[in-house]
Design a protein around this motif. Structure first.
Motif, mmCIF file in Angstrom:
data_model
loop_
_atom_site.group_PDB
_atom_site.id
_atom_site.type_symbol
_atom_site.label_atom_id
_atom_site.label_comp_id
_atom_site.label_asym_id
_atom_site.label_seq_id
_atom_site.Cartn_x
_atom_site.Cartn_y
_atom_site.Cartn_z
ATOM 1 N N HIS A 38 13.352 18.321 -24.009
ATOM 2 C CA HIS A 38 13.621 16.985 -23.472
ATOM 3 C C HIS A 38 13.923 17.056 -21.975
ATOM 4 N N LEU A 85 10.608 17.395 -20.251
ATOM 5 C CA LEU A 85 9.920 16.103 -20.228
ATOM 6 C C LEU A 85 10.541 15.174 -19.189
ATOM 7 N N ASP A 86 11.863 15.130 -19.133
ATOM 8 C CA ASP A 86 12.527 14.289 -18.131
ATOM 9 C C ASP A 86 12.174 14.748 -16.723
ATOM 10 N N TYR A 87 12.102 16.053 -16.531
ATOM 11 C CA TYR A 87 11.814 16.604 -15.214
ATOM 12 C C TYR A 87 10.452 16.141 -14.706
ATOM 13 N N GLN A 88 9.510 15.979 -15.622
ATOM 14 C CA GLN A 88 8.160 15.570 -15.246
ATOM 15 C C GLN A 88 7.871 14.133 -15.669
ATOM 16 N N HIS A 89 8.934 13.351 -15.896
ATOM 17 C CA HIS A 89 8.827 11.926 -16.218
ATOM 18 C C HIS A 89 7.902 11.664 -17.406
ATOM 19 N N ASN A 90 8.059 12.520 -18.450
ATOM 20 C CA ASN A 90 7.310 12.364 -19.701
ATOM 21 C C ASN A 90 5.796 12.409 -19.506
ATOM 22 N N ALA A 91 5.342 13.064 -18.451
ATOM 23 C CA ALA A 91 3.901 13.161 -18.196
ATOM 24 C C ALA A 91 3.540 14.610 -17.893
ATOM 25 N N ASP A 103 8.323 18.207 -10.720
ATOM 26 C CA ASP A 103 8.921 16.887 -10.538
ATOM 27 C C ASP A 103 8.093 16.076 -9.559
ATOM 28 N N ALA A 104 8.601 14.889 -9.186
ATOM 29 C CA ALA A 104 7.839 13.994 -8.316
ATOM 30 C C ALA A 104 7.562 14.610 -6.957
ATOM 31 N N ASN A 105 8.377 15.590 -6.538
ATOM 32 C CA ASN A 105 8.196 16.236 -5.242
ATOM 33 C C ASN A 105 7.366 17.514 -5.332
#
Length: 402
Positions: free
Chosen positions: A376, A379-385, A342-344
């Motif tokens: 899905h 993907l959401d966990y990694q913001h589709n990237a 994730d972002a963190n």
């Protein structure tokens, strides 16, 4: 709502058998772009008002109508999506009759839904709606094997060349029989590099495989494509697991000597539950039984990746065996699944991965729907990237006793 199958038939809902026979013959040669018109004519011959084909997009977010003038419907927030997710008909009132959303299914593979409009709904009309959906599912399956139009219609982005090459080799997402089902997902859908999966049923035996090629470019996609072709060639020649892996290893050594891939190759006897597998430098499969992961149940000593085996370990490949119990599920996955962050920078992780599958399964979700929801969530966990390919294959065993 009363069960339509118990309602009395409307004597006016006649079936034009000669027209229906003519349309079924026409279906063999119809162009894919003309399937919408054919569906409507078939519906009319069955005493229904109209029928519209919706196919699921590559990532299973949308149900895309073959009528290009209409907008897609969301899988997660529509009556059509409910029918797709549950593989069950859904009936709605459109103010001028009813709409029956019927799943389009080819064997175990969910293709989309069929929207059947009819003035009233009774048992015969419901049965005809299902019959029409079955017919059109077979037609769509036969056409999509060679139709670029259907492939393009179900894409929402431009596909890169490595992904195009790998996807040309992939089997349907879901296959199976009454005794076993195998289903898989692969992301990023339009930018996949070295990941791939394969599954096939030969008589009573289910064959499954997951691969993770070195790198994330055209060469890595070529590596897994050659590996899949080599495995299928050996399997169709009757090779056992060691010979199959050996054939793939020799193919990579000959044609792509500087490339390799990790992988797991499995063989499940659907009559007995006997599972055999070879692990070539890959994360070990996971065994889920009675809604919990059996820690280490399918672990095995490490063996070199495919493409390096002849060089690093010229001894015989180790085949591992176990006996499944009815209802067991086996998970194969690539490291991009658990390494997603994730972002963190917090990993999705193995515990979160397995807990999601157990919870979704306990809620009554079918295997294909479990993986759709899971990929899905990743993907959401990694913001589709996604930073790496993420591939999951799940198969389960449900023996049929006399």
């Amino acid at each position: 709502m009363p069960d339509p199958s118990q309602a009395r038939a409307d004597p006016g809902a006649a079936v034009d058998e000669s027209l229906l026979e003519e349309l079924i013959t026409e279906a063999q040669i119809v162009l894919p772009v003309d399937l919408s018109a054919l569906a409507n004519r078939c519906a009319s011959a069955l005493g229904l008002k109209s029928a519209l084909i919706y196919l699921v997009d590559l990532q299973q977010w949308l149900l895309v109508p073959l009528d290009e003038s209409l907008e897609p419907l969301p899988v997660d927030a529509s009556q059509a999506g409910w029918a797709y997710r549950t593989v069950s008909p859904r009936v709605t009132d459109d103010g001028d009759g009813v709409v029956v959303w019927v799943p389009l299914v080819d064997g175990a593979e969910r293709l989309g839904v069929l929207a059947v409009r009819t003035a009233t709904l009774d048992g015969p009309r419901m049965r005809r709606s299902r019959m029409l959906a079955d017919l059109l599912a077979m037609v769509v399956t036969s056409k999509r094997a060679y139709s670029d139009w259907i492939a393009a219609r179900t894409r929402t982005a431009t596909m890169r060349l490595p992904a195009e090459m790998v996807r040309a080799f992939l089997p349907p997402r879901t296959i199976g029989s009454k005794q076993c089902v195998s289903t898989a997902v692969l992301e990023p859908a339009y930018d996949v590099g070295g990941d791939a999966f394969d599954h096939a049923v030969v008589k009573q035996v289910l064959h499954t495989m997951i691969l993770d090629g070195m790198g994330h470019d055209l060469a890595s996609g070529l590596t897994t494509s050659v590996a899949m072709a080599g495995a299928r060639n050996a399997r169709r020649s009757g090779a056992d697991l060691p010979d199959l892996v050996g054939s793939v290893d020799r193919a990579l050594a000959q044609w792509l000597p500087d490339h390799f891939c990790t992988g797991v190759v499995c063989r499940l006897d659907a009559d007995t539950g006997e599972l055999c597998w070879i692990n070539c430098g890959h994360p070990p499969p996971l065994l889920i039984r009675a809604e919990r992961v059996l820690d280490g149940a399918l672990d095995s000593p490490p063996q070199p990746p495919i493409g390096l085996y002849l060089e690093l370990a010229p001894t015989a490949l180790q085949v591992h065996e176990t006996r499944l119990e009815p209802g067991d599920r086996v998970l194969l996955y690539t490291d991009g699944v658990v390494d997603a962050r994730d972002a963190n920078g917090v990993e999705f992780g193995l515990d979160r991965f397995t807990d999601f599958i157990i919870r979704a399964s306990a809620a009554g979700q079918r295997p294909a729907e479990v993986l759709r929801l899971l990929i899905h969530a990743i993907l959401d966990y990694q913001h589709n990237a996604l930073r790496d390919d993420a591939t999951i294959l799940l198969f389960e065993w449900h023996p049929q006793y006399p």
